[in-house]
Design a protein around this motif. Structure first.
Motif: not given
Length: 172
Positions: A27-36
């Motif tokens: 979840s943190a990884y996807f958040h860092s990619l702006n893939l909310e």
């Protein structure tokens, strides 16, 4: 409770907690990619895995077993791409399916009918888990990294919500 079964169920609690930890990291990884949307999907998956751990915990206690918490391995924090992350999820869910199947085999070997009955919900759940992860992998392969397709998948995954299974313990 049979000590062999008790030990195996304690290992499964650890595996479920690791799964939750892994999905939280994703979840943190996807958040860092702006893939909310993907981050939201992972947060829901995190909650689901925590519920699974609680179900095993409560079952052990209900049967007079002792819960033994052990260290949880650190999950990865980076993946090469969203596709690589979801491929890792699919592989992880296949591993969890193997763990559940091993528990069923052990319950049958030990003639623990109650544990076998308890585990059947997880057997069905793993079919759903693998199909869900594989479905996302296949969609990501179809869009082959094209931004508009990735954006559409991200938006679709943002709609995921979680409803705990009936009789599942509540997680504060």
């Amino acid at each position: 409770m049979n000590k062999t079964i008790e030990e195996a169920l304690n290992k499964q609690i650890n595996a479920e907690l690791y799964s939750s930890y892994l999905y939280y990291s994703m979840s943190a990884y996807f958040h860092s990619l702006n893939l909310e949307g993907m981050a939201t999907w992972m947060k829901v998956q995190t909650a689901e895995e925590m519920t699974h751990a609680a179900m095993f915990n409560d079952y052990l206690l209900e049967r007079g077993g002792k819960v033994k918490m052990t260290a949880i391995d650190a999950p990865e924090t980076e993946w090469a791409s969203p596709l690589a992350a979801f491929e890792a999820i699919y592989e992880h869910e296949q591993k969890v399916t193997g763990l559940i199947n091993h528990l069923v085999d052990l319950a049958i070997k030990e003639s623990d009918h109650a544990t076998n009955a308890f585990l059947q919900w997880f057997v069905s759940e793993q079919v759903e888990e693998e199909a869900s992860a594989d479905g996302i992998v296949q969609k990501l392969k179809l869009v082959a990294g094209h931004g508009s397709g990735l954006f559409m998948i991200d938006q679709q995954l943002a709609t995921r919500t979680y409803t705990a299974p009936p009789n599942a313990p509540s997680i504060p």
